[in-house]
Design an enzyme around this catalytic site. Structure first.
Site, mmCIF file in Angstrom:
data_model
loop_
_atom_site.group_PDB
_atom_site.id
_atom_site.type_symbol
_atom_site.label_atom_id
_atom_site.label_comp_id
_atom_site.label_asym_id
_atom_site.label_seq_id
_atom_site.Cartn_x
_atom_site.Cartn_y
_atom_site.Cartn_z
ATOM 1 N N GLY A 1 -44.957 2.174 -19.280
ATOM 2 C CA GLY A 1 -45.322 3.875 -18.606
ATOM 3 C C GLY A 1 -45.164 4.651 -20.077
ATOM 4 O O GLY A 1 -44.747 4.076 -21.193
ATOM 5 N N ALA B 1 -30.121 -3.507 -25.429
ATOM 6 C CA ALA B 1 -30.491 -2.096 -26.187
ATOM 7 C C ALA B 1 -31.235 -2.338 -27.414
ATOM 8 O O ALA B 1 -30.477 -3.241 -28.317
ATOM 9 C CB ALA B 1 -29.120 -1.105 -26.280
ATOM 10 N N HIS C 1 -28.758 7.456 -21.726
ATOM 11 C CA HIS C 1 -29.102 6.277 -21.503
ATOM 12 C C HIS C 1 -27.886 5.324 -21.022
ATOM 13 O O HIS C 1 -27.920 4.861 -19.945
ATOM 14 C CB HIS C 1 -29.640 5.362 -22.496
ATOM 15 C CG HIS C 1 -31.179 5.236 -22.304
ATOM 16 N ND1 HIS C 1 -31.675 4.148 -21.637
ATOM 17 C CD2 HIS C 1 -32.315 5.885 -22.690
ATOM 18 C CE1 HIS C 1 -32.881 4.222 -21.597
ATOM 19 N NE2 HIS C 1 -33.316 5.431 -22.179
ATOM 20 N N ARG C 2 -26.908 5.380 -21.761
ATOM 21 C CA ARG C 2 -25.541 4.658 -21.584
ATOM 22 C C ARG C 2 -24.916 5.359 -20.022
ATOM 23 O O ARG C 2 -24.369 4.401 -19.237
ATOM 24 C CB ARG C 2 -24.305 5.071 -22.629
ATOM 25 C CG ARG C 2 -24.465 4.098 -23.704
ATOM 26 C CD ARG C 2 -23.529 4.257 -24.705
ATOM 27 N NE ARG C 2 -24.024 3.534 -25.962
ATOM 28 C CZ ARG C 2 -23.536 3.673 -27.233
ATOM 29 N NH1 ARG C 2 -22.884 5.002 -27.274
ATOM 30 N NH2 ARG C 2 -23.869 3.107 -28.087
ATOM 31 N N ALA C 3 -25.103 6.520 -19.875
ATOM 32 C CA ALA C 3 -24.385 7.184 -18.625
ATOM 33 C C ALA C 3 -25.105 6.880 -17.330
ATOM 34 O O ALA C 3 -24.801 7.069 -16.360
ATOM 35 C CB ALA C 3 -24.223 8.767 -18.994
ATOM 36 N N ARG D 1 -26.654 3.849 -16.857
ATOM 37 C CA ARG D 1 -26.494 2.759 -16.017
ATOM 38 C C ARG D 1 -25.062 2.240 -15.583
ATOM 39 O O ARG D 1 -24.034 3.029 -16.091
ATOM 40 C CB ARG D 1 -27.060 1.663 -16.993
ATOM 41 C CG ARG D 1 -26.354 1.333 -18.353
ATOM 42 C CD ARG D 1 -27.125 0.527 -19.374
ATOM 43 N NE ARG D 1 -26.450 0.448 -20.688
ATOM 44 C CZ ARG D 1 -26.764 1.153 -21.815
ATOM 45 N NH1 ARG D 1 -27.853 1.858 -21.699
ATOM 46 N NH2 ARG D 1 -26.244 1.066 -22.828
#
Length: 189
Positions: free
Chosen positions: A9, A35, A56-58, A60
């Site tokens: 996407g 990552a 991004h960390r928050a 998952r």
């Protein structure tokens, strides 16, 4: 052999969110999140990039194990999978940054960027097949946007486009995400 799911996407299309939902449905907390952004002095000094990493960390689950790839991604990934006591679902987010980090962060541009990108993805697919684990790989679709202004931008677009083709061909399922709307374009539901 595990299944290979490919999610493609544009920027901010919702592809990472879909990948995370699928991984959680498949494996719960037994996910190896890969990552692919190479941490260099330049990327670490970029406040906007650091904010993206934090988001991004928050997004998952904290129970997922995260592997940040370095200069030898396939070796590092194979070792991380081998160390796990149970076969995890591998979520690699994203192929775009892996190609960028491996082929475009050196002193010179690659001579055969498309060929090198295809070989890297073929090795990644071989690792997936050898590991006997389910994988979910996310990538950016770059062929629908404007033609990059620079030669290096066009070279990257073409290399990633070739990498996406190789991965899509090998994948059991392929999803295309546009504005948060998911279309399955290959494989059984």
């Amino acid at each position: 052999m595990g299944n290979l799911t490919f999610i493609l996407g544009g920027a901010r299309s919702g592809k990472s969110g879909l990948a995370q939902r699928l991984a959680k449905e498949q494996a719960g907390e037994n996910v190896l999140y890969v990552a692919t952004l190479r941490e260099t002095p330049e990327t670490l000094a970029d406040p906007e990039m650091n904010e993206r990493i934090i988001r991004h960390r928050a997004s998952r689950p904290s129970a997922w194990h995260t592997l940040v790839l370095g200069e030898h991604p396939l070796q590092e990934l194979a070792q991380a999978i081998a160390k796990r006591t149970r076969k995890p679902t591998v979520l690699l987010d994203c192929l775009s940054m892996l190609i960028s980090g491996q082929l475009f962060m050196g002193e010179a541009l690659p001579i055969d960027a498309e060929g090198e990108a295809a070989r890297l993805v073929q090795a990644l697919v071989a690792l997936q097949q050898h590991s006997d684990t389910d994988w979910i790989v996310v990538s950016n679709e770059v062929g629908l946007s404007v033609v990059p202004e620079t030669a290096s931008g066009r070279l990257y677009r073409d290399a990633l486009g070739r990498a996406n083709q190789v991965l899509a061909h090998s994948a059991d399922r392929v999803y295309f995400v546009i504005a948060g709307i998911v279309q399955q374009i290959k494989g059984a539901s």
